[in-house]
Scaffold this active site. Sequence first.
Site, PDB file in Angstrom:
ATOM      1  N   SER A  42       0.799  -1.226   0.000  1.00 52.07           N
ATOM      2  CA  SER A  42       0.000   0.000   0.000  1.00 52.07           C
ATOM      3  C   SER A  42       0.829   1.274   0.000  1.00 52.07           C
ATOM      4  O   SER A  42       0.308   2.348  -0.302  1.00 52.07           O
ATOM      5  CB  SER A  42      -0.949   0.005   1.206  1.00 52.07           C
ATOM      6  OG  SER A  42      -0.224  -0.136   2.414  1.00 52.07           O
ATOM      7  N   ASP A 332      -2.482   8.735   7.401  1.00 51.91           N
ATOM      8  CA  ASP A 332      -3.482   7.965   8.135  1.00 51.91           C
ATOM      9  C   ASP A 332      -2.773   7.130   9.207  1.00 51.91           C
ATOM     10  O   ASP A 332      -1.683   7.486   9.647  1.00 51.91           O
ATOM     11  CB  ASP A 332      -4.336   7.108   7.180  1.00 51.91           C
ATOM     12  CG  ASP A 332      -3.517   6.082   6.392  1.00 51.91           C
ATOM     13  OD1 ASP A 332      -2.340   5.841   6.747  1.00 51.91           O
ATOM     14  OD2 ASP A 332      -4.054   5.503   5.428  1.00 51.91           O
ATOM     15  N   HIS A 335       0.248   5.215   6.726  1.00 49.34           N
ATOM     16  CA  HIS A 335       0.915   5.681   5.502  1.00 49.34           C
ATOM     17  C   HIS A 335       1.360   7.136   5.575  1.00 49.34           C
ATOM     18  O   HIS A 335       0.670   7.966   6.173  1.00 49.34           O
ATOM     19  CB  HIS A 335      -0.026   5.501   4.310  1.00 49.34           C
ATOM     20  CG  HIS A 335      -0.548   4.121   4.168  1.00 49.34           C
ATOM     21  ND1 HIS A 335      -1.794   3.749   4.631  1.00 49.34           N
ATOM     22  CD2 HIS A 335       0.020   2.995   3.655  1.00 49.34           C
ATOM     23  CE1 HIS A 335      -1.993   2.460   4.401  1.00 49.34           C
ATOM     24  NE2 HIS A 335      -0.899   1.986   3.812  1.00 49.34           N
TER      25      HIS A 335
END
Length: 369
Positions: A42, A332, A335
């Site tokens: 991610s 977040d 990340h």
Amino acid sequence: MAHSELRGMLWVWWLMLLASSWLMGSVRADPQVPCYFIFGDSLVDNGNNNDDMASLARANYMPYGIDFPGGPTGRFSNGLTAVDVIAQLLGFEDFNPPYAAARDRAVLTGVNFASAAAGIREETGQQLGDRISFRGQLENYQTAVQEVVNILGDEDSAASYLSKCIFSVGLGSNDYLNNYFMPAFYSSSRQYTPEQYANVLIEQYSQQIRTLYDYGARKVVLMGVGQIGCSPNELAQHSPNGETCVDRINSAIQIFNRKLIALVDEFNTLDGAHFTYINAYGIFEDILANPSAHGLTVTNRGCCGVGKNNGQITCLPYQTPCPNRNEHLFWDAFHPTEAANIIVGKRSYSAHESSSDAYPMDIRHLAQI
């Protein structure tokens, strides 16, 4: 010749020179390498986990992409990821498309195979639903290589072409975050000590990367795992004061990273191979030690999230994020923000700030080989 006539000729000559220089300046130079392929999780996924995948690991909704041209794409950030920044620095006019959306000859300039929640181990991230493990990403790459062969006409031409490209590989984070340090779902921490687990990961990673080499990759960037123990999610769960990084997590990651550096040395003995390691852990360590020097003021909270450190639940659909996103290290629970990704991308491309950012060379020098 009259002075007025001479002045007129000089004026015309000057305008022609100005127009010529403007035209030359407007012609964009070719990228430093013909293509850029990306593998990972991610941190670099740009849409492979979107609509057609039954996964909780998705980011194709606001406020993700709030600062990205065109809005949400599947990137787990408010804007650019580190590989977006690197692509720009390499001279690419457009960002690599996700493999899931790549069409026609797009493969010739490189595509992004990364998938959120992916790991080196096949089971990693399974509690989040579907994802494309590194094994699956390599299978997609093998299909892409065949497309390159078909476009260029034969395997030798494809091999020569691919040998000039840069391959960015960044796996391992989820093998700790969504495996080893998640004992409610995985047994790996009961099976292995941190040293043993790093050995198991590196052995499997080595075999996978060898597949990449066997299918034409010669200029390979191995991204080290960052300081997961300093992420808002881990701070919220395990830090006594919400600020002190979780040492047992970071210590385990450092074991893995040291073995990854040794793997770079091992692969560089192969014919034509130019592997390099990016010290993401050290870059984050440097940022955390002196955030103000990098324009950051908040390092222990997500800009968007819920609960302690804005890290207990990650950014929810249409949640209002913080207004000072360029001052936050984390977007977040897990990340980095675009601001942080720009720092990581620039220091990966050019290790002028610290020679320890890359080993044995930065991406800029790798591109020149």
